[in-house]
Each structure stands twice: as structure tokens, then as C-alpha cells.
Design a protein around this motif. Structure first.
Motif, PDB file in Angstrom:
ATOM      1  N   VAL A 181       7.052  -1.676  12.466  1.00 32.30           N
ATOM      2  CA  VAL A 181       6.529  -1.340  11.144  1.00 32.30           C
ATOM      3  C   VAL A 181       7.715  -1.054  10.227  1.00 32.30           C
ATOM      4  O   VAL A 181       8.657  -0.348  10.616  1.00 32.30           O
ATOM      5  CB  VAL A 181       5.587  -0.120  11.190  1.00 32.30           C
ATOM      6  N   VAL A 182       7.681  -1.593   9.028  1.00 29.93           N
ATOM      7  CA  VAL A 182       8.694  -1.348   8.004  1.00 29.93           C
ATOM      8  C   VAL A 182       8.026  -0.638   6.841  1.00 29.93           C
ATOM      9  O   VAL A 182       7.019  -1.125   6.310  1.00 29.93           O
ATOM     10  CB  VAL A 182       9.359  -2.657   7.533  1.00 29.93           C
ATOM     11  N   ILE A 183       8.558   0.507   6.437  1.00 30.11           N
ATOM     12  CA  ILE A 183       8.044   1.280   5.305  1.00 30.11           C
ATOM     13  C   ILE A 183       9.074   1.203   4.183  1.00 30.11           C
ATOM     14  O   ILE A 183      10.174   1.729   4.308  1.00 30.11           O
ATOM     15  CB  ILE A 183       7.790   2.754   5.685  1.00 30.11           C
ATOM     16  N   ASP A 184       8.716   0.577   3.081  1.00 30.06           N
ATOM     17  CA  ASP A 184       9.640   0.375   1.958  1.00 30.06           C
ATOM     18  C   ASP A 184       8.951   0.854   0.668  1.00 30.06           C
ATOM     19  O   ASP A 184       8.178   0.117   0.052  1.00 30.06           O
ATOM     20  CB  ASP A 184       9.999  -1.110   1.856  1.00 30.06           C
ATOM     21  N   SER A 185       9.198   2.070   0.236  1.00 32.32           N
ATOM     22  CA  SER A 185      10.110   3.052   0.776  1.00 32.32           C
ATOM     23  C   SER A 185       9.346   4.348   1.042  1.00 32.32           C
ATOM     24  O   SER A 185       8.193   4.488   0.622  1.00 32.32           O
ATOM     25  CB  SER A 185      11.243   3.312  -0.229  1.00 32.32           C
ATOM     26  N   ILE A 186      10.007   5.305   1.696  1.00 30.92           N
ATOM     27  CA  ILE A 186       9.338   6.538   2.084  1.00 30.92           C
ATOM     28  C   ILE A 186       8.986   7.378   0.867  1.00 30.92           C
ATOM     29  O   ILE A 186       7.998   8.132   0.883  1.00 30.92           O
ATOM     30  CB  ILE A 186      10.252   7.333   3.058  1.00 30.92           C
ATOM     31  N   GLN A 187       9.746   7.260  -0.237  1.00 28.05           N
ATOM     32  CA  GLN A 187       9.473   8.058  -1.435  1.00 28.05           C
ATOM     33  C   GLN A 187       8.259   7.564  -2.210  1.00 28.05           C
ATOM     34  O   GLN A 187       7.790   8.259  -3.114  1.00 28.05           O
ATOM     35  CB  GLN A 187      10.699   8.073  -2.360  1.00 28.05           C
ATOM     36  N   THR A 188       7.732   6.385  -1.890  1.00 25.71           N
ATOM     37  CA  THR A 188       6.552   5.865  -2.584  1.00 25.71           C
ATOM     38  C   THR A 188       5.272   6.072  -1.796  1.00 25.71           C
ATOM     39  O   THR A 188       4.189   5.776  -2.303  1.00 25.71           O
ATOM     40  CB  THR A 188       6.719   4.359  -2.862  1.00 25.71           C
ATOM     41  N   MET A 189       5.374   6.589  -0.567  1.00 23.88           N
ATOM     42  CA  MET A 189       4.187   6.802   0.257  1.00 23.88           C
ATOM     43  C   MET A 189       3.528   8.136  -0.102  1.00 23.88           C
ATOM     44  O   MET A 189       4.206   9.097  -0.485  1.00 23.88           O
ATOM     45  CB  MET A 189       4.549   6.783   1.740  1.00 23.88           C
ATOM     46  N   GLN A 190       2.200   8.205   0.054  1.00 27.03           N
ATOM     47  CA  GLN A 190       1.450   9.390  -0.320  1.00 27.03           C
ATOM     48  C   GLN A 190       0.474   9.773   0.785  1.00 27.03           C
ATOM     49  O   GLN A 190      -0.285   8.937   1.284  1.00 27.03           O
ATOM     50  CB  GLN A 190       0.685   9.155  -1.624  1.00 27.03           C
ATOM     51  N   GLU A 191       0.516  11.043   1.173  1.00 29.08           N
ATOM     52  CA  GLU A 191      -0.452  11.596   2.118  1.00 29.08           C
ATOM     53  C   GLU A 191      -1.666  12.053   1.315  1.00 29.08           C
ATOM     54  O   GLU A 191      -1.544  12.921   0.441  1.00 29.08           O
ATOM     55  CB  GLU A 191       0.161  12.764   2.884  1.00 29.08           C
ATOM     56  N   PRO A 192      -2.880  11.505   1.555  1.00 22.66           N
ATOM     57  CA  PRO A 192      -4.033  11.812   0.680  1.00 22.66           C
ATOM     58  C   PRO A 192      -4.479  13.266   0.732  1.00 22.66           C
ATOM     59  O   PRO A 192      -5.101  13.752  -0.216  1.00 22.66           O
ATOM     60  CB  PRO A 192      -5.125  10.871   1.206  1.00 22.66           C
ATOM     61  N   ASP A 193      -4.169  13.980   1.812  1.00 24.41           N
ATOM     62  CA  ASP A 193      -4.618  15.369   1.921  1.00 24.41           C
ATOM     63  C   ASP A 193      -3.788  16.341   1.093  1.00 24.41           C
ATOM     64  O   ASP A 193      -4.178  17.496   0.929  1.00 24.41           O
ATOM     65  CB  ASP A 193      -4.593  15.816   3.389  1.00 24.41           C
ATOM     66  N   LEU A 194      -2.629  15.898   0.609  1.00 19.89           N
ATOM     67  CA  LEU A 194      -1.757  16.761  -0.180  1.00 19.89           C
ATOM     68  C   LEU A 194      -1.942  16.476  -1.662  1.00 19.89           C
ATOM     69  O   LEU A 194      -2.096  15.319  -2.070  1.00 19.89           O
ATOM     70  CB  LEU A 194      -0.290  16.557   0.207  1.00 19.89           C
ATOM     71  N   SER A 195      -1.908  17.553  -2.456  1.00 14.76           N
ATOM     72  CA  SER A 195      -2.101  17.407  -3.900  1.00 14.76           C
ATOM     73  C   SER A 195      -0.792  17.249  -4.653  1.00 14.76           C
ATOM     74  O   SER A 195      -0.798  17.051  -5.864  1.00 14.76           O
ATOM     75  CB  SER A 195      -2.851  18.633  -4.452  1.00 14.76           C
ATOM     76  N   SER A 196       0.346  17.364  -3.970  1.00 12.76           N
ATOM     77  CA  SER A 196       1.626  17.243  -4.658  1.00 12.76           C
ATOM     78  C   SER A 196       1.900  15.803  -5.064  1.00 12.76           C
ATOM     79  O   SER A 196       1.276  14.864  -4.580  1.00 12.76           O
ATOM     80  CB  SER A 196       2.776  17.751  -3.795  1.00 12.76           C
ATOM     81  N   ALA A 197       2.861  15.673  -5.971  1.00 11.62           N
ATOM     82  CA  ALA A 197       3.175  14.355  -6.530  1.00 11.62           C
ATOM     83  C   ALA A 197       3.866  13.477  -5.502  1.00 11.62           C
ATOM     84  O   ALA A 197       4.471  13.953  -4.536  1.00 11.62           O
ATOM     85  CB  ALA A 197       4.060  14.519  -7.764  1.00 11.62           C
ATOM     86  N   ILE A 198       3.771  12.165  -5.721  1.00 11.76           N
ATOM     87  CA  ILE A 198       4.430  11.201  -4.843  1.00 11.76           C
ATOM     88  C   ILE A 198       5.946  11.385  -4.949  1.00 11.76           C
ATOM     89  O   ILE A 198       6.498  11.498  -6.041  1.00 11.76           O
ATOM     90  CB  ILE A 198       4.032   9.762  -5.231  1.00 11.76           C
ATOM     91  N   GLY A 199       6.611  11.419  -3.804  1.00  6.51           N
ATOM     92  CA  GLY A 199       8.050  11.589  -3.768  1.00  6.51           C
ATOM     93  C   GLY A 199       8.501  13.026  -3.688  1.00  6.51           C
ATOM     94  O   GLY A 199       9.705  13.273  -3.599  1.00  6.51           O
ATOM     95  N   SER A 200       7.572  13.988  -3.718  1.00  9.21           N
ATOM     96  CA  SER A 200       7.944  15.395  -3.627  1.00  9.21           C
ATOM     97  C   SER A 200       8.349  15.739  -2.202  1.00  9.21           C
ATOM     98  O   SER A 200       8.166  14.956  -1.258  1.00  9.21           O
ATOM     99  CB  SER A 200       6.783  16.277  -4.078  1.00  9.21           C
ATOM    100  N   GLU A 214       0.852  -1.189   0.000  1.00  5.18           N
ATOM    101  CA  GLU A 214       0.000   0.000   0.000  1.00  5.18           C
ATOM    102  C   GLU A 214       0.888   1.239   0.000  1.00  5.18           C
ATOM    103  O   GLU A 214       1.997   1.229   0.555  1.00  5.18           O
ATOM    104  CB  GLU A 214      -0.904   0.000   1.229  1.00  5.18           C
ATOM    105  N   THR A 215       0.381   2.310  -0.622  1.00  7.70           N
ATOM    106  CA  THR A 215       1.096   3.578  -0.641  1.00  7.70           C
ATOM    107  C   THR A 215       0.310   4.705   0.009  1.00  7.70           C
ATOM    108  O   THR A 215       0.869   5.776   0.243  1.00  7.70           O
ATOM    109  CB  THR A 215       1.431   3.983  -2.088  1.00  7.70           C
ATOM    110  N   ASP A 216      -0.967   4.501   0.300  1.00  5.80           N
ATOM    111  CA  ASP A 216      -1.804   5.536   0.893  1.00  5.80           C
ATOM    112  C   ASP A 216      -1.619   5.554   2.409  1.00  5.80           C
ATOM    113  O   ASP A 216      -1.852   4.544   3.088  1.00  5.80           O
ATOM    114  CB  ASP A 216      -3.275   5.285   0.546  1.00  5.80           C
ATOM    115  N   MET A 217      -1.187   6.702   2.945  1.00  2.00           N
ATOM    116  CA  MET A 217      -0.918   6.790   4.379  1.00  2.00           C
ATOM    117  C   MET A 217      -2.190   6.703   5.207  1.00  2.00           C
ATOM    118  O   MET A 217      -2.157   6.250   6.351  1.00  2.00           O
ATOM    119  CB  MET A 217      -0.182   8.101   4.688  1.00  2.00           C
ATOM    120  N   GLY A 218      -3.320   7.136   4.668  1.00  2.00           N
ATOM    121  CA  GLY A 218      -4.568   6.991   5.406  1.00  2.00           C
ATOM    122  C   GLY A 218      -4.901   5.535   5.675  1.00  2.00           C
ATOM    123  O   GLY A 218      -5.284   5.158   6.799  1.00  2.00           O
ATOM    124  N   SER A 219      -4.753   4.687   4.662  1.00  2.00           N
ATOM    125  CA  SER A 219      -5.008   3.252   4.847  1.00  2.00           C
ATOM    126  C   SER A 219      -3.972   2.614   5.758  1.00  2.00           C
ATOM    127  O   SER A 219      -4.296   1.728   6.564  1.00  2.00           O
ATOM    128  CB  SER A 219      -5.015   2.551   3.481  1.00  2.00           C
TER     129      SER A 219
END
Length: 456
Positions: free
Chosen positions: A170-189, A152-157
Motif C-alpha cells: 500500500v502506498v499513501i501519498d501523502s500522510i498529511q492529506t489523510m483524515q480519520e473520520p472520528d476526529l474533528s480536528s483539521a486535516i494535517g493536524s 481518497e483521503t478518508d481512512m474509513g474508506s
């Protein structure tokens, strides 16, 4: 309807500007400004509660209780050493490295070890599916009883699953692929990486959940994303090495719970990463006996002494200016030592090309390697080799003196354990020294004295 406000954010350092700039005035990077929408702030903010529903309140330090053990030991002693003695519950650990170096392999092995008992581990992957991770786990022999895979990449889920599952790790692989749903910027920004890391930090601190984060690196070797990413986490580890070598070095560059000079050495095999208990033998196993331009130094990486071969090749220059090329050794340090040798030891090196290397791919940056560098340069210049059972420790000053170094007994014991017969150390380190009877300690005061005794 009000027009949405935007800003331009540098993807390299996170600098904000109301208008587009070709060159970032903060870090100097070109073409890194990306337009992002400004998030509207809420009028009121409430204190956030943890998974159990408790809201943090100020309390006296004397009344703060530690519910878990201060450290959790893994089955990898090298990883425990780099972390400062084990995993600290509730810590946020960032691991960076080049693609294919073994970051995901290391964390998958650690996840399998931690999930053998009653503790739960949630492995969140934004780059692989659950079946792909299962295939890699089968190849590595990882079979954790409480290991949960979640692609999964959605931080809400992800937050919802953490609240329902209540994992210990918890292991997050990787931080550049995760997305905060409230932000409109691109993934990895910059905005996404910053907000995702802040959310994970709140989860770790409020619920005492240890979180491991995998971070990609840029071409320059730094972790991609804003610099604030390294400031927010508790520990930053770099996985070093190259795909042409089987050995990997795990180095701590930031650690709130331990030393920042520790390293762990692993060997990449078909069955995963295996720790190397005695790296000194590896760095010296291919050393030629009687070769010129070679000297062994006992270097300290954190609390671990490591014997490394320093090689030098001195040849007459064919150009107007002599070259100074180094690998694993600071180039300015090598040039300084060569200037001292020319001035204090009467070696004519100004018309000689110098190529220096720390064998085995290790990087040495402590002052105690100066004497070994000087001996290797003199050995290649004179075309005369040192004894194979000699090693050298000492810092060289600009006046040619050999200055004392710290933890000399630990260095000598490591050399004696590997069968070395003589060790050259600064004369001031001889006071109150207790050494094994199998090794002879020679104290030197100047670099000229050290060269005279080493080649006689």
C-alpha cells in the motif's frame, strides 16, 4: 448535554495544554497551539483482528513462523541498499523530502515493478486524481498488471478497500492529506497525522502488508507533523537534492532492519528516476586538472565508498574577523582543522577567509575527511596544486596526528578502480594491508608530514 472538552495541541511537537499558550513550553515554537476536541474513550476495548479474522495472542518466539521471504527485491538496487537489502514484508516506511524532489515518482515506479507479478499494490493518493496518476505513469513507462489507483483521503474508506482488496503493498501519498473520520480536528493536524499513522501501523503489522508513506517536510527540512510519526514507523528515508540538479540522494535516517548510514543515488530524467551505479565518477567528472585548493577524499556512506572532491578557497580577509563558510562540510570541523594547521603546520590562517565545499552537493560528516580538508586548505593557501591522481583519507587530532580510520582496504580499492595512483592514509592503517598493485599507499603520522609529501 455535557459540554465537549477541548485541549490545545502544539502542531510542531504534539504537546497538550488545557489552555492556550503563545509559546510551546516543550519545543519553544510560537503560535503553534491549536484547539482540538478531546475524543471520548470507550468503556471496553477488544483485541483487533486482522483481515483474515485472526486475533493476535501471545506465543513463544520459537513457534513464530515466517510465511514470506525476509526480503523482497525491487529492480532498483539503490533502493534495496538503502532499505537494508530489500523490502521487509509488514514494514512501515516513511519517505520525506522537499516538494518536487521525486517522492511520488519513486514510489510510482516501485509500485509498477512490484505489481508485475501476482502481488497487488494499492496506490492511495490524496493529492491527485486517478487520471493524473495514469498520465504520470504513462510518462514514466509504468504499467503494473496488479496496480490499483485509489484517490481518497478518508481512512474509513481506505480500510474498507484494504480489507476487500487484500493488497500486498500500500502506498499513501501523502500522510498529511489523510483524515480519520472520528476526529474533528483539521486535516494535517497533529492529532490526524498521529491517528492515521497508528491505524496504518496496525494494518501493516497485523496483516503483513508493506506500507509506504509519503511525508511533507517543514521549512527546516524535518518531516511535518509530530515527532512521534518518525518513532512509530520502521524506516525513515529522506530524499535530498534540489531542483537545479538532476541527482537525488535517498538517505536512511532510521531503519530497524538495516544500517542508518546507507545512501542511494538517482538521476532525474524525463522518463523518471534512474539509479546511478558509480557515483564517484559523477562527483569527479568536472574536476579541473592542476587546480589549487582541491583534494579528493574516499568517504564511506554506509557500506559504499564514494570519492568526492573537496574544494577550498583561502583569501585575505577585508573585515576584522575572518569568515568560515562551508557547504556539505560541518563548519565547526573546518574551523578545528584550520586551528590545527595554524598551530601544527605553521600556516597563518587567522587573517584569511575560508570557503569550503564538497563538490556535487553531497554532505560529508565522517572523521576520515579531515586529511583531505587540510590538504585542500593548504593547497589554496600556498597556491600550489596536488597531483590529480592523489587522494587522502585520515582523521586529524588536535595535536596534529593523523589517526586511523575503518575499512581502509575498501576505500583504497575504490580509489584504484577509478585510476588513482597514490593514496595517503594514516600510518597505523598500514598493518596487514593488502592493496592492488596499481596504486601506491603512503602512510603519514602527522598532518605536517602529509602536507610535505603531498606537495613534493
Amino acid at each position: 448535554m455535557a459540554k465537549a472538552k477541548t485541549q490545545f495541541v502544539c502542531q510542531n511537537c504534539g504537546y497538550n495544554s488545557p489552555r492556550y499558550l503563545g509559546r510551546c513550553p516543550n519545543c519553544g515554537a510560537w503560535n503553534q497551539m491549536v484547539e482540538e476536541k478531546i475524543a471520548t474513550k470507550k468503556e471496553t476495548t477488544n483485541a483487533q483482528a486482522n483481515i483474515a479474522g485472526h486475533v493476535a495472542k501471545p506465543e513463544l518466539m520459537a513457534k513464530v513462523s515466517i510465511e514470506k521471504e525476509p526480503r523482497v527485491q525491487t529492480q532498483l538496487a539503490e533502493l534495496n541498499r538503502v532499505l537494508g537489502g530489500g523490502i521487509v514484508p509488514g514494514s512501515l516506511v516513511l519517505i520525506g523530502g522537499d516538494p518536487g524532489i521525486g517522492k511520488s515518482t519513486l514510489l510510482l515506479q516501485v509500485s509498477g515493478q512490484l505489481s508485475q507479478g501476482k502481488e497487488k499494490v494499492l496506490y492511495v493518493s490524496g493529492e491527485e486524481s486517478a487520471s493524473q496518476i495514469k498520465m504520470r505513469a504513462g510518462r514514466l513507462g509504468v504499467a503494473g498488471q496488479q496496480l490499483y489507483l485509489y484517490p481518497e483521503t478518508d481512512m474509513g474508506s481506505i480500510r474498507q478497500q484494504i480489507e476487500s482488496l487484500k493488497p500486498d503493498y500500500v502506498v499513501i501519498d501523502s500522510i498529511q492529506t489523510m483524515q480519520e473520520p472520528d476526529l474533528s480536528s483539521a486535516i494535517g493536524s497533529v492529532a490526524q497525522v498521529r491517528e492515521v499513522t497508528a491505524s496504518l501501523m496496525r494494518i501493516a503489522k497485523q496483516n503483513q502488508i508493506t506500507i509506504f508513506i509519503v511525508g511533507h517536510v517543514t521549512k527546516g527540512g524535518a518531516i511535518a507533523g509530530p515527532k512521534i510519526l518518525e518513532h512509530m514507523v520502521d524506516t525513515v528515508l529522506y530524499f535530498e537534492g534540489d531542483q537545479q540538479r538532476t541527482y537525488r540522494i535517498l538517505r536512511a535516517v532510521k531503519n530497524r532492519f538495516g544500517s542508518t548510514n546507507e545512501i542511494g543515488i538517482f538521476e532525474m530524467r524525463a522518463g523518471g528516476l534512474h539509479e546511478v551505479a558509480n557515483p564517484s565518477e559523477i562527483f569527479l567528472e568536472e574536476r579541473l586538472t592542476g587546480a589549487t585548493g582541491s583534494a579528493v577524499v574516499v568517504s564511506l556512506e554506509g557500506t559504499r565508498p564514494i570519492l568526492v572532491e573537496i574544494q577550498a578557497l583561502i583569501t585575505p580577509t577585508v573585515f576584522g574577523n575572518a569568515q568560515r563558510t562551508t557547504t556539505g562540510i560541518d563548519r565547526n570541523r573546518a574551523a578545528l582543522i584550520m586551528a590545527v594547521l595554524e598551530k601544527r603546520a605553521n600556516l597563518m590562517l587567522q587573517n584569511q577567509d575560508a570557503y569550503l565545499k564538497a563538490a556535487g552537493g553531497v554532505k560529508l560528516d565522517e572523521p576520515a575527511i579531515d586529511l583531505a580538508v587540510a590538504v585542500s586548505i593548504a593547497s589554496s593557501y600556498r597556491d600550489k596544486g596536488t597531483q590529480a591522481t592523489d587522494c587522502f583519507v585520515g582523521e586529524i587530532g588536535l595535536t596534529g596526528e593523523v589517526r586511523s580510520v575503518n575499512r581502509i582496504e575498501q576505500r583504497i580499492n575504490e580509489a584504484a578502480k577509478l585510476g588513482f595512483k597514490r593514496v595517503f592514509i594514516p600510518h597505523n592503517n598500514l598493518k596487514g594491508l593488502e592493496v592492488p598493485p596499481t596504486i601506491k599507499v603512503i602512510g603519514v603520522t602527522t598532518v605536517a608530514e602529509a602536507l610535505q609529501k603531498a606537495f613534493n
